[in-house]
Design a protein around this motif. Structure first.
Motif, mmCIF file in Angstrom:
data_model
loop_
_atom_site.group_PDB
_atom_site.id
_atom_site.type_symbol
_atom_site.label_atom_id
_atom_site.label_comp_id
_atom_site.label_asym_id
_atom_site.label_seq_id
_atom_site.Cartn_x
_atom_site.Cartn_y
_atom_site.Cartn_z
ATOM 1 N N LYS A 130 4.272 10.369 -7.460
ATOM 2 C CA LYS A 130 3.546 9.161 -7.889
ATOM 3 C C LYS A 130 2.747 8.567 -6.725
ATOM 4 N N LEU A 148 4.501 2.631 2.747
ATOM 5 C CA LEU A 148 5.518 3.533 2.184
ATOM 6 C C LEU A 148 6.444 4.028 3.285
ATOM 7 N N ARG A 155 12.430 2.847 -7.495
ATOM 8 C CA ARG A 155 13.707 2.196 -7.187
ATOM 9 C C ARG A 155 13.399 0.973 -6.353
ATOM 10 N N PRO A 195 13.647 -0.897 -3.067
ATOM 11 C CA PRO A 195 13.951 -0.436 -1.719
ATOM 12 C C PRO A 195 15.168 -1.164 -1.162
ATOM 13 N N GLY A 196 15.790 -0.603 -0.165
ATOM 14 C CA GLY A 196 16.899 -1.253 0.526
ATOM 15 C C GLY A 196 16.411 -2.510 1.226
ATOM 16 N N ARG A 247 12.659 5.892 4.823
ATOM 17 C CA ARG A 247 13.240 7.139 4.308
ATOM 18 C C ARG A 247 12.140 7.907 3.609
ATOM 19 N N VAL A 288 -1.516 1.964 2.574
ATOM 20 C CA VAL A 288 -0.448 2.239 1.612
ATOM 21 C C VAL A 288 0.561 3.206 2.215
ATOM 22 N N CYS A 346 -1.301 7.972 -6.130
ATOM 23 C CA CYS A 346 -1.878 6.693 -5.734
ATOM 24 C C CYS A 346 -2.775 6.879 -4.514
ATOM 25 N N ASP A 349 5.985 2.193 -7.449
ATOM 26 C CA ASP A 349 5.906 3.520 -8.046
ATOM 27 C C ASP A 349 7.027 4.420 -7.552
ATOM 28 N N GLY A 350 7.680 4.036 -6.427
ATOM 29 C CA GLY A 350 8.839 4.783 -5.963
ATOM 30 C C GLY A 350 9.967 4.767 -6.988
ATOM 31 N N ALA A 356 9.073 10.161 -6.844
ATOM 32 C CA ALA A 356 8.381 9.042 -6.221
ATOM 33 C C ALA A 356 7.229 9.548 -5.361
ATOM 34 N N ASP A 370 7.132 2.618 6.029
ATOM 35 C CA ASP A 370 7.939 1.522 6.546
ATOM 36 C C ASP A 370 9.274 1.433 5.818
ATOM 37 N N GLY A 371 9.357 2.038 4.645
ATOM 38 C CA GLY A 371 10.614 2.097 3.910
ATOM 39 C C GLY A 371 11.682 2.848 4.705
ATOM 40 N N ALA A 426 2.104 0.665 -5.239
ATOM 41 C CA ALA A 426 2.497 1.954 -4.660
ATOM 42 C C ALA A 426 3.987 1.955 -4.346
ATOM 43 N N LEU A 427 4.469 0.831 -3.786
ATOM 44 C CA LEU A 427 5.893 0.722 -3.454
ATOM 45 C C LEU A 427 6.736 0.806 -4.722
ATOM 46 N N VAL A 487 -0.668 -2.133 -2.572
ATOM 47 C CA VAL A 487 0.500 -1.678 -1.820
ATOM 48 C C VAL A 487 1.767 -1.917 -2.639
ATOM 49 N N ALA A 526 14.103 -2.065 4.340
ATOM 50 C CA ALA A 526 12.794 -1.603 3.930
ATOM 51 C C ALA A 526 12.025 -2.739 3.267
#
Lengths: 304, 304, 304, 304
Positions: free
Chosen positions: D267, D253, C258, C260-261, D258, D249, D271, C255-256, D264, D255-256, C252-253, C249, C264
């Motif tokens: 990618k 994701l 950036r 996260p805020g 946005r 996963v 995954c 891989d975004g 992203a 849960d972010g 995967a996060l 996980v 998040a």
């Protein structure tokens, strides 16, 4: 009292064996070979194995042998209890050829393999464990190329019907249901057998075209699984994993060469009765079941 | 020739049993009870069980019994082969109390439990399978409250030493190494036993303070695991899971009541020799091993 | 609040892997390769495998890698997850040679093999199952001919120490006790590993001379099993059978691309925390454990 | 390119769950509860369990739920992952009553129990293992007293049809064959499920009258096993043993809060694709399968 005497006599007389070869030897020992019992022997020198075909060709022979009429092929492979992988492969090849000879000779054969017995009982687990290693291909047939489907080949499927004590259903009924639904060209039934003689444990393979008779095998399937009940040829393959305990004691008693006195007979009969449902085997049975399940599955996979 | 005769005599004489109770019965049958052999019997009416204590108190008694000097407690629980959970719990309680009586009477006892045998051999798997269900607590001891540590309680740890054929190491050496490192107050050794009589299978529990002698148990441990070799009290608990095949045949032959003629003796001796390393058991052995492993583990967990 | 932020940061930062290769790759991705980290790669064209040696040669490298100083050899064999027996044999041969290179170069080597893990937990059973297939020979050594003992050969023994939750004893203490008693020339420790990347499952073998560090492996052995604690060279061999769920996980996060805020991040951190003690694997894990246990045992048997 | 975008969207949208309860929660979270979806909740205070009934009563509800129309009962029993035997018995009783409510209300019910899944794959073994403990009685019915047959009671039989990869036969075809032959009053199908949320593992039981839909369960049975294909009522009972890895996963994701940027997304989609056929579970899964198989079998045995 007379009834007890009769029972004693029966206890002494019944040497239980699933091997036609042993049943035939017993008749020979007693100089009582009936008409319609024919035996051929072939020494496979390169494989250190002997192949014997017992043909039970008359009702009288069947009655005396306590086996249905038909052909019983035995592969005696004395070092099959050992670890030599090359030897196991050789025997798998021999077995493959013997099975093929009993199969209907069509270009393409759909074969349903049935692993009889109870996976949770070591002495009865050979059938289910063999099923585990089969390379079944019936479900991927739609993806085969057309050219391939034309050449002679074998389509394999497999089931483990379980035992009645665990399913509540006669094993024969489960096998019949699936057979009717799949409509295979032949059914191959695998089972653990009981031999009369200790030196046959793990070293003898019997192949027959008579199916499984009621009361045979370690698991004692009560209803017949044969060409009559299934409507297609049924080939049975089995290996002795145990010896009936009463049989061993009976043979030891008879080796004394005289009939025991009545008192002794009574005691011995009591002993034999206590021995019912007991079997004789070795500490290697768990390992042998594992190893021989591969020998059998390789032979069946080799049919393709 | 004389040597063969001697060998025949030995084959006929050796009735192998791991149960002191059976060894004692044999001596009684032969009217040969030695001095220093003392037997007490207690009927547990509410539990449908009989507890017998065999005290082997002289070297002569030990020699005749083929068992080391010490105390052998036997719980005969005829319905232990059944499924009644309540009965199994009752027997677990009985067993728990018998073990406790043989344990050193300290306030707190550190007990190392050893599951002898080979998990992969059904007839020899009782010890390892019992270990699986133990509620070991030695590793969480540092987290116990001080108050708790003060009251009498049992600290449990457990090992499965494996068998020499699989480890390359004498079982006794593995047990010694761990015992030296842990320094428990006592060692409790669990093992599958061989009985002489079929009706003892799965229904008799033997508890002794003599440890495990070379050549006993289904797995035939060669070196002793006892208080002398380990330096702490050793209690052995076992249940007969098999009967030695030669013993059954021998008993059946002897039941004839006369010594057989020399020819017959030779044949019977050959049969007995072939039976070495064979055992007699039932198809239920897999299920019984599973169920009795819980009966034993509950008794041990009940010590806490 | 700041503490929570720190914890979040840690949760995001810790990509757990038992493979030095992956730890090295991570440092490369971050352009953070420390001094004292040296990597050699060898393509085995005939075997469709890549062998990589990661040398961790400085304290700084060890700290950044989160791995003890030493040599880590990795065999990447992409088709090892398949059924091709010939390929498995080839990889067994490769592995055998890599182990031998790390072994002390004596004429005769006594090797104690330790199968770490819990046989009853599929994800952790690779070590114990490998032990089952070893051809141990330490116990039959007294029967070897003198001539044979003179040529270079390997003496094998093996133990399965169990896991602390089942034995109540630190695994490291069991291994130390046996090692002290047997005094082998080297100890070979087998374990199931956790990888960072899914495509490493079942296809990568790591061999190291650093032993097993606390907290590594699927079973999380807490105390070190290494040359310092055992007093002899310790070689560890392992295969990734699972991927840490939180790691997947996290990757995967990340891989975004950036960070996260904060909101998040909090949610994601909660998710990561929930994932602790969870692992990712495939339905093939039971079958793979079985098959790879043979690949490992063949390599070890090949040392003889 | 657009196709890839679509695929990415699908990958993000599909949260796979076998639990109607979770599918309903997702719709609630999205404020998208359709007409024809009705939910009742019952707190069982004495049992520390919540029973929820989800009624899917319209085609629109079925489409949005991705579940066939029918009734889905869920027992949420948070401590079912623990060892408390008394609690397991309580939940068995609750389950027994829920099953009985969905059964046809005849005086006597012949029930065929089907253990779906693959015994050799831990994550998929719950069905076959439950079958092992059933007290089937169909085969001993002829021995029942007449009086007994008159009062309402349940006749049990059971089969383990195996999985297509091992049998070469569609599971649905095996179940149909046996059902046609036995003609039971109802079929009870047991299966391992996949949940969306980790905290549902081992703690939630779903009972439905919709049978097994194609593609559901851990083993992904492709053809329906339901009242339409079998011709009798089909009740399905399952417990989540795994969580789909991609689902975890995806949820992390999302849960972010946005939608990620396109790079992203690409990618992350890669995954997610890699995670197909991967699942998330815990090291306790082997033990849980064993324990929960008893909880289920006790509930079914309790129907008698």
């Amino acid at each position: 009292m007379d009834r007890q005497k009769n029972k004693n006599r029966i206890l002494f007389a019944e040497a239980r064996t699933d091997l036609a070869l042993e049943a035939g030897e017993r008749l020979q020992d007693d100089n009582a070979v009936p008409q319609g019992l024919r035996v051929e022997t072939l020494q496979c020198e390169d494989a250190d194995a002997v192949i014997t075909r017992v043909h039970v060709e008359s009702g009288e022979a069947a009655r005396r042998m306590k086996k249905p009429m038909g052909t019983y092929i035995t592969i005696e492979a004395p070092t099959l209890a050992g670890e030599d992988e090359g030897y196991h492969q050789t025997v798998s090849g021999l077995l493959s050829r013997q099975i093929r000879e009993l199969l209907p000779g069509a270009e393409r054969t759909e074969l349903l393999v049935v692993g009889l017995g109870n996976r949770a009982v070591t002495a009865d687990a050979l059938g289910p464990k063999t099923i585990d290693h089969l390379a079944v291909n019936r479900h991927i047939l739609p993806f085969y190329k057309e050219e391939m489907k034309k050449k002679p080949f074998t389509v394999l499927s497999a089931i483990e019907p379980g035992v009645m004590a665990k399913t509540g259903i006669e094993t024969a009924q489960v096998v019949q249901s699936i057979t009717r639904s799949l409509e295979p060209d032949a059914v191959l039934v695998l089972d653990s057998l009981a031999a009369r003689s200790i030196h046959r444990l793990y070293t003898t393979i019997q192949i027959s075209n008579t199916g499984i008779a009621p009361g045979s095998g370690v698991g004692n399937h009560r209803n017949a699984i044969d060409s009559q009940t299934l409507g297609v040829p049924v080939i049975a393959v089995g290996i002795p994993m145990v010896v009936d305990a009463a049989t061993i004691v009976r043979d030891a008693l008879n080796d004394g060469g005289r009939h025991p006195g009545e008192g002794a007979e009574r005691k011995a009969a009591a002993c034999l009765e206590e021995l019912q449902n007991m079997y004789v085997t070795t500490k290697e049975i768990d390992e042998m079941t594992e190893r021989l399940s591969f020998t059998l599955s390789e032979a069946i996979n080799g049919l393709m």
